[in-house]
Design a protein around this motif. Sequence first.
Motif, PDB file in Angstrom:
ATOM      1  N   ALA A   4       0.713  -1.451   0.319  1.00 53.48           N
ATOM      2  CA  ALA A   4       0.248  -0.239   0.126  1.00 53.48           C
ATOM      3  C   ALA A   4       0.603   1.518   0.080  1.00 53.48           C
ATOM      4  O   ALA A   4       0.781   2.141  -0.854  1.00 53.48           O
ATOM      5  CB  ALA A   4      -0.841  -0.023   1.240  1.00 53.48           C
ATOM      6  N   SER A   5       2.359   1.354   0.082  1.00 55.03           N
ATOM      7  CA  SER A   5       2.935   2.227   0.489  1.00 55.03           C
ATOM      8  C   SER A   5       3.454   3.094  -0.662  1.00 55.03           C
ATOM      9  O   SER A   5       4.131   3.560  -1.149  1.00 55.03           O
ATOM     10  CB  SER A   5       4.049   2.348   1.714  1.00 55.03           C
ATOM     11  OG  SER A   5       4.612   1.576   1.494  1.00 55.03           O
ATOM     12  N   GLU A   6       3.217   2.058  -1.391  1.00 56.23           N
ATOM     13  CA  GLU A   6       3.674   1.993  -3.231  1.00 56.23           C
ATOM     14  C   GLU A   6       3.277   2.590  -3.867  1.00 56.23           C
ATOM     15  O   GLU A   6       2.309   3.453  -3.743  1.00 56.23           O
ATOM     16  CB  GLU A   6       3.523   0.682  -4.188  1.00 56.23           C
ATOM     17  CG  GLU A   6       5.342   0.013  -3.364  1.00 56.23           C
ATOM     18  CD  GLU A   6       6.353  -0.257  -2.719  1.00 56.23           C
ATOM     19  OE1 GLU A   6       7.429   0.788  -3.924  1.00 56.23           O
ATOM     20  OE2 GLU A   6       6.936  -0.463  -2.451  1.00 56.23           O
ATOM     21  N   THR A   7       4.024   4.437  -4.431  1.00 63.18           N
ATOM     22  CA  THR A   7       3.393   5.295  -4.906  1.00 63.18           C
ATOM     23  C   THR A   7       2.953   4.949  -6.187  1.00 63.18           C
ATOM     24  O   THR A   7       1.907   5.437  -7.160  1.00 63.18           O
ATOM     25  CB  THR A   7       4.503   6.537  -5.272  1.00 63.18           C
ATOM     26  OG1 THR A   7       5.157   5.889  -5.732  1.00 63.18           O
ATOM     27  CG2 THR A   7       4.494   6.679  -3.404  1.00 63.18           C
ATOM     28  N   GLU A  27      -2.263  -2.366 -12.553  1.00 63.43           N
ATOM     29  CA  GLU A  27      -2.579  -1.756 -11.779  1.00 63.43           C
ATOM     30  C   GLU A  27      -3.395  -2.533 -11.072  1.00 63.43           C
ATOM     31  O   GLU A  27      -4.398  -2.954 -10.909  1.00 63.43           O
ATOM     32  CB  GLU A  27      -3.710  -0.347 -12.001  1.00 63.43           C
ATOM     33  CG  GLU A  27      -2.806   0.626 -13.310  1.00 63.43           C
ATOM     34  CD  GLU A  27      -3.570   1.620 -13.961  1.00 63.43           C
ATOM     35  OE1 GLU A  27      -4.629   1.381 -13.893  1.00 63.43           O
ATOM     36  OE2 GLU A  27      -3.173   2.540 -14.712  1.00 63.43           O
ATOM     37  N   LEU A  28      -2.315  -1.806  -9.369  1.00 61.95           N
ATOM     38  CA  LEU A  28      -1.880  -2.150  -7.811  1.00 61.95           C
ATOM     39  C   LEU A  28      -3.561  -1.384  -7.261  1.00 61.95           C
ATOM     40  O   LEU A  28      -2.926  -0.687  -6.863  1.00 61.95           O
ATOM     41  CB  LEU A  28      -1.581  -3.129  -7.481  1.00 61.95           C
ATOM     42  CG  LEU A  28      -1.649  -4.034  -6.199  1.00 61.95           C
ATOM     43  CD1 LEU A  28      -2.656  -5.020  -7.189  1.00 61.95           C
ATOM     44  CD2 LEU A  28      -0.450  -4.477  -5.997  1.00 61.95           C
ATOM     45  N   GLU A  29      -4.905  -1.412  -7.248  1.00 63.43           N
ATOM     46  CA  GLU A  29      -4.790  -0.629  -6.301  1.00 63.43           C
ATOM     47  C   GLU A  29      -5.427  -0.705  -4.679  1.00 63.43           C
ATOM     48  O   GLU A  29      -6.936  -1.624  -5.021  1.00 63.43           O
ATOM     49  CB  GLU A  29      -5.780   0.417  -7.159  1.00 63.43           C
ATOM     50  CG  GLU A  29      -5.761   1.189  -8.382  1.00 63.43           C
ATOM     51  CD  GLU A  29      -7.288   1.537  -8.838  1.00 63.43           C
ATOM     52  OE1 GLU A  29      -7.774   2.594  -8.091  1.00 63.43           O
ATOM     53  OE2 GLU A  29      -7.017   1.791  -9.872  1.00 63.43           O
ATOM     54  N   PRO A  30      -5.586   0.028  -3.393  1.00 66.00           N
ATOM     55  CA  PRO A  30      -5.665  -0.430  -2.746  1.00 66.00           C
ATOM     56  C   PRO A  30      -7.715  -0.589  -2.267  1.00 66.00           C
ATOM     57  O   PRO A  30      -7.827   0.016  -3.409  1.00 66.00           O
ATOM     58  CB  PRO A  30      -5.145  -0.020  -1.007  1.00 66.00           C
ATOM     59  CG  PRO A  30      -4.507   1.092  -2.162  1.00 66.00           C
ATOM     60  CD  PRO A  30      -4.504   0.476  -3.309  1.00 66.00           C
ATOM     61  N   LEU A  31      -7.997  -1.113  -1.805  1.00 64.80           N
ATOM     62  CA  LEU A  31      -9.578  -1.883  -1.450  1.00 64.80           C
ATOM     63  C   LEU A  31     -10.456  -1.171   0.054  1.00 64.80           C
ATOM     64  O   LEU A  31     -11.075  -1.083  -0.073  1.00 64.80           O
ATOM     65  CB  LEU A  31     -10.492  -2.550  -1.538  1.00 64.80           C
ATOM     66  CG  LEU A  31     -10.221  -3.474  -3.476  1.00 64.80           C
ATOM     67  CD1 LEU A  31     -10.408  -4.601  -3.776  1.00 64.80           C
ATOM     68  CD2 LEU A  31     -11.114  -2.189  -4.140  1.00 64.80           C
ATOM     69  N   ASP A  32      -8.947  -1.565   0.778  1.00 64.62           N
ATOM     70  CA  ASP A  32      -9.078  -1.133   1.762  1.00 64.62           C
ATOM     71  C   ASP A  32      -7.706  -0.312   2.514  1.00 64.62           C
ATOM     72  O   ASP A  32      -6.969  -0.467   1.902  1.00 64.62           O
ATOM     73  CB  ASP A  32      -9.427  -2.105   2.815  1.00 64.62           C
ATOM     74  CG  ASP A  32      -8.471  -3.171   3.214  1.00 64.62           C
ATOM     75  OD1 ASP A  32      -7.505  -2.733   2.436  1.00 64.62           O
ATOM     76  OD2 ASP A  32      -8.220  -4.065   4.124  1.00 64.62           O
ATOM     77  N   GLU A  33      -8.311   0.063   4.498  1.00 66.40           N
ATOM     78  CA  GLU A  33      -6.523   1.596   4.847  1.00 66.40           C
ATOM     79  C   GLU A  33      -5.582   0.287   5.534  1.00 66.40           C
ATOM     80  O   GLU A  33      -4.814   0.899   5.726  1.00 66.40           O
ATOM     81  CB  GLU A  33      -7.580   2.095   5.488  1.00 66.40           C
ATOM     82  CG  GLU A  33      -8.751   3.117   5.456  1.00 66.40           C
ATOM     83  CD  GLU A  33      -9.773   4.001   6.310  1.00 66.40           C
ATOM     84  OE1 GLU A  33      -8.817   3.869   7.085  1.00 66.40           O
ATOM     85  OE2 GLU A  33     -10.539   4.861   6.113  1.00 66.40           O
ATOM     86  N   ASP A  34      -6.264  -0.905   5.643  1.00 62.48           N
ATOM     87  CA  ASP A  34      -5.409  -1.651   6.279  1.00 62.48           C
ATOM     88  C   ASP A  34      -4.790  -2.676   5.404  1.00 62.48           C
ATOM     89  O   ASP A  34      -3.848  -3.157   5.795  1.00 62.48           O
ATOM     90  CB  ASP A  34      -6.392  -3.120   6.907  1.00 62.48           C
ATOM     91  CG  ASP A  34      -6.917  -2.492   7.825  1.00 62.48           C
ATOM     92  OD1 ASP A  34      -6.503  -1.528   8.595  1.00 62.48           O
ATOM     93  OD2 ASP A  34      -8.080  -3.097   8.477  1.00 62.48           O
ATOM     94  N   GLY A  35      -4.733  -2.051   4.240  1.00 56.68           N
ATOM     95  CA  GLY A  35      -3.810  -2.918   3.208  1.00 56.68           C
ATOM     96  C   GLY A  35      -3.476  -4.499   2.754  1.00 56.68           C
ATOM     97  O   GLY A  35      -3.070  -5.091   1.999  1.00 56.68           O
TER      98      GLY A  35
END
Length: 134
Positions: A4-7, A27-35
């Motif tokens: 999740a920290s990757e830009t 493309e990889l996108e987070p779905l939640d805040e917990d990663g």
Amino acid sequence: MSIASETTPKIEFISPLVGLEEHRSFELEPLDEDGLFFTMRSTSDPSLQLVVADPMPFYPDYEPMIDGDTARSLEIVDEKDGAVLAVVNMQGGAEKATMNLLAPIVLNPKAHRATQAVLYGKDQPLDAPLVRKD
């Protein structure tokens, strides 16, 4: 490594996903805040999306091993350079969701490279229940 920290969430598969041979760039996108959960969307066909998740919160004893050639091709020099995601099957809805532990996606988020590893000789399910174990 925290994905999740990757830009830059672009991932290139060095070998295609099983059944998706014509799609290598995602493309990889987070779905939640917990990663824990991500959507992996094909850049060549945005309608093609997979849900993937970090298997460790669900299966803390899960330890997929990859061979040295695979690690080198992903530019993984140190274990912390790599990450593992499992494809999540949501066909039965969230209550019946499962994850594929037999063929995880191994990636190096810094190098933006990934592959799907099939764990031969391991007794891992294709459809492990998605129940968090914390």
